[in-house]
Design an enzyme around this catalytic site. Structure first.
Site, PDB file in Angstrom:
ATOM      1  N   CYS A  66       0.854  -1.195   0.000  1.00 33.50           N
ATOM      2  CA  CYS A  66       0.000   0.000   0.000  1.00 33.50           C
ATOM      3  C   CYS A  66       0.885   1.239   0.000  1.00 33.50           C
ATOM      4  CB  CYS A  66      -0.879  -0.018   1.251  1.00 33.50           C
ATOM      5  SG  CYS A  66      -2.005   1.378   1.356  1.00 33.50           S
ATOM      6  N   GLU A  97      -8.784  -1.332  -2.059  1.00 31.81           N
ATOM      7  CA  GLU A  97      -9.027   0.095  -2.301  1.00 31.81           C
ATOM      8  C   GLU A  97     -10.311   0.564  -1.625  1.00 31.81           C
ATOM      9  OE1 GLU A  97      -6.795   2.013  -3.290  1.00 31.81           O
ATOM     10  OE2 GLU A  97      -5.445   0.462  -4.033  1.00 31.81           O
ATOM     11  N   HIS A 109     -10.102   1.380   1.973  1.00 35.11           N
ATOM     12  CA  HIS A 109      -9.603   2.725   2.297  1.00 35.11           C
ATOM     13  C   HIS A 109     -10.755   3.703   2.546  1.00 35.11           C
ATOM     14  CE1 HIS A 109      -5.257   2.609   1.900  1.00 35.11           C
ATOM     15  NE2 HIS A 109      -5.323   1.966   0.747  1.00 35.11           N
TER      16      HIS A 109
END
Ligand code: ZN
Length: 189
Positions: free
Chosen positions: A115, A158, A161
């Protein structure tokens, strides 16, 4: 146009649940600027995905590089054959706005993840191996993508997040959290 600073683990902005994007916002210059900044930052950092909170914006937007070897992705690949740069990289780029994930195959499958917000590390994360993602595209149209295997992991990483979750939270076996240098020594890729 700007490459933004990528926020690193420990920054509270990465831990906040992001706000949905109002569809009327999608066509505004400010929103287009955000997307452009995300693209430029992702490219500058050599990422295969980036979420808005990583550049300090708590909105539900992510750019995802979908690995093309994913068989369920074949249709989309065929639909857009003119982006030769991405073709060469083996990734198709998808922008997802207000994504909702539905697990289609709960069988866990593990991959080593990295990441941009957790530089220098790799960690082994097991996630459901099939997901459907419903989202708005850059025209504000509803879209659906079904993915499996590594592509499903990339989407889940993703979209996590946008919930304030980092992949390190999901590394169950902490012996499988590694500095990249050590990872390269002890794991054949
Ligand atoms: Zn990430």
């Amino acid at each position: 146009m700007a490459v933004k600073e990528v926020l690193k683990m420990g920054n509270p902005t990465l831990r906040v649940k992001s706000e949905p994007v109002d569809p009327s916002e999608i066509s505004t210059p400010e929103f287009k600027q955000l997307i452009q900044d995300m693209f430029e930052t992702m490219d500058a950092e050599d990422g295969i995905g980036i979420a808005a909170p990583q550049i300090g914006v708590n909105k539900q937007v992510a750019i995802i590089g979908v690995p093309k070897e994913n068989p369920r992705y074949q249709d989309l690949e065929d639909a857009d054959q003119n982006d030769e740069d991405d073709e060469a990289e083996g990734f198709e780029i998808v922008v997802v706005i207000n994504p909702k994930i539905t697990v289609t195959d709960p069988t866990l499958r593990g991959f080593w993840e990295g990441c941009l917000s957790v530089p220098g590390l790799r960690g082994f994360v097991e996630r459901p191996s099939g997901v459907r993602v419903d989202f708005l595209d850059l025209e504000g149209k509803a879209q659906t993508i079904e993915t499996t295997s590594f592509a499903a992991t990339v989407f889940q990483h993703e979209i996590d997040h946008l919930e304030g979750i980092l992949y390190v939270d999901r590394v169950e076996d902490k012996s499988k959290l590694s500095f990249i240098d050590e990872f390269m020594k002890y794991h054949d890729q």
